[in-house]
Design a protein around this motif. Structure first.
Motif, mmCIF file in Angstrom:
data_model
loop_
_atom_site.group_PDB
_atom_site.id
_atom_site.type_symbol
_atom_site.label_atom_id
_atom_site.label_comp_id
_atom_site.label_asym_id
_atom_site.label_seq_id
_atom_site.Cartn_x
_atom_site.Cartn_y
_atom_site.Cartn_z
ATOM 1 N N GLN A 195 1.152 -1.302 -0.038
ATOM 2 C CA GLN A 195 -0.104 -0.092 0.193
ATOM 3 C C GLN A 195 0.969 0.708 -0.100
ATOM 4 N N PRO A 196 0.323 2.552 -0.629
ATOM 5 C CA PRO A 196 -0.718 2.509 -1.131
ATOM 6 C C PRO A 196 -0.613 2.282 -2.998
ATOM 7 N N ASN A 197 0.339 1.583 -3.034
ATOM 8 C CA ASN A 197 0.096 0.383 -4.634
ATOM 9 C C ASN A 197 -0.027 -0.758 -4.674
ATOM 10 N N GLU A 198 -0.877 -1.424 -5.760
ATOM 11 C CA GLU A 198 -0.910 -2.595 -5.407
ATOM 12 C C GLU A 198 0.123 -3.262 -5.668
ATOM 13 N N HIS A 202 -6.699 -4.005 -4.396
ATOM 14 C CA HIS A 202 -7.215 -3.050 -5.284
ATOM 15 C C HIS A 202 -7.182 -1.785 -3.746
ATOM 16 N N PRO A 203 -6.658 -0.876 -3.753
ATOM 17 C CA PRO A 203 -5.655 -0.746 -2.447
ATOM 18 C C PRO A 203 -7.007 0.320 -1.189
ATOM 19 N N THR A 204 -7.600 0.554 -3.077
ATOM 20 C CA THR A 204 -9.256 1.853 -2.260
ATOM 21 C C THR A 204 -10.249 1.715 -2.843
ATOM 22 N N SER A 213 1.776 1.307 -8.893
ATOM 23 C CA SER A 213 0.760 2.379 -8.921
ATOM 24 C C SER A 213 -0.574 1.308 -8.063
ATOM 25 N N PRO A 214 -1.166 3.211 -7.844
ATOM 26 C CA PRO A 214 -2.506 2.454 -6.366
ATOM 27 C C PRO A 214 -3.850 2.172 -7.780
#
Length: 160
Positions: free
Chosen positions: A40-43, A101-103, A69-70
């Motif tokens: 986190q915050p990336n995949e 999928h962080p978010t 990348s997030p």
């Protein structure tokens, strides 16, 4: 890149029946969540395979992202190839690709559906970290559009 995915899919143990349960060792669940949280915050991402003697997923190889990348994952090509070799070296078969999928929800995004054309027949497992407790779901993505969920069954030992 597309050619390599297509080549490996020919040797993979593709799920024959859409929507059938996918059996995975519980220790792998723990490892996937641990890696997803750590990136986190990336995949985060990786490959999953069986041992060739069972339909249970018994092998997990983390693959670093080539472009952290997030909102998308891109596996580092040499590490991805090495992961395939690790899974296949003792008769194992590539069964699934996972990413986090962080978010957002554990459901294939438009980007996931488009990328799935590169690994036709392989199950996509998505780990959502959007809630306090991680959510893991598995899908077959047909033709980059149709999404069919596979129930996940976490087991302690490989099933025959």
């Amino acid at each position: 890149m597309k050619g390599r995915w297509t080549l490996h899919c020919r040797y993979a143990r593709c799920i024959d029946t859409l929507g059938t349960p996918l059996f995975i060792l519980s220790d792998i669940r723990t490892a996937i969540i641990r890696h997803a949280v750590a990136t986190q915050p990336n995949e985060g991402c990786g490959l999953l395979g069986d041992d060739g003697d069972s339909d249970t997923i018994t092998r997990h190889v983390i693959v670093p992202s080539a472009d952290p990348s997030p909102v998308r994952f891109t596996m580092e090509p040499y590490a991805q190839l090495n992961a395939h070799h690790q899974i296949e070296q003792h008769g194992g078969r590539w069964r699934a690709i996972w990413h986090s999928h962080p978010t957002s929800a554990a459901y294939p995004s438009p980007t996931d559906r488009a990328q799935s054309l590169n690994w036709a027949g392989i199950v996509a497992i998505i780990v959502s970290l959007a809630q306090p407790e991680p959510v893991i779901r598995a899908f077959s993505i047909i033709g980059g559009r149709e999404v069919v969920e596979h129930p996940l069954r976490w087991v302690q030992h490989p099933l025959p």
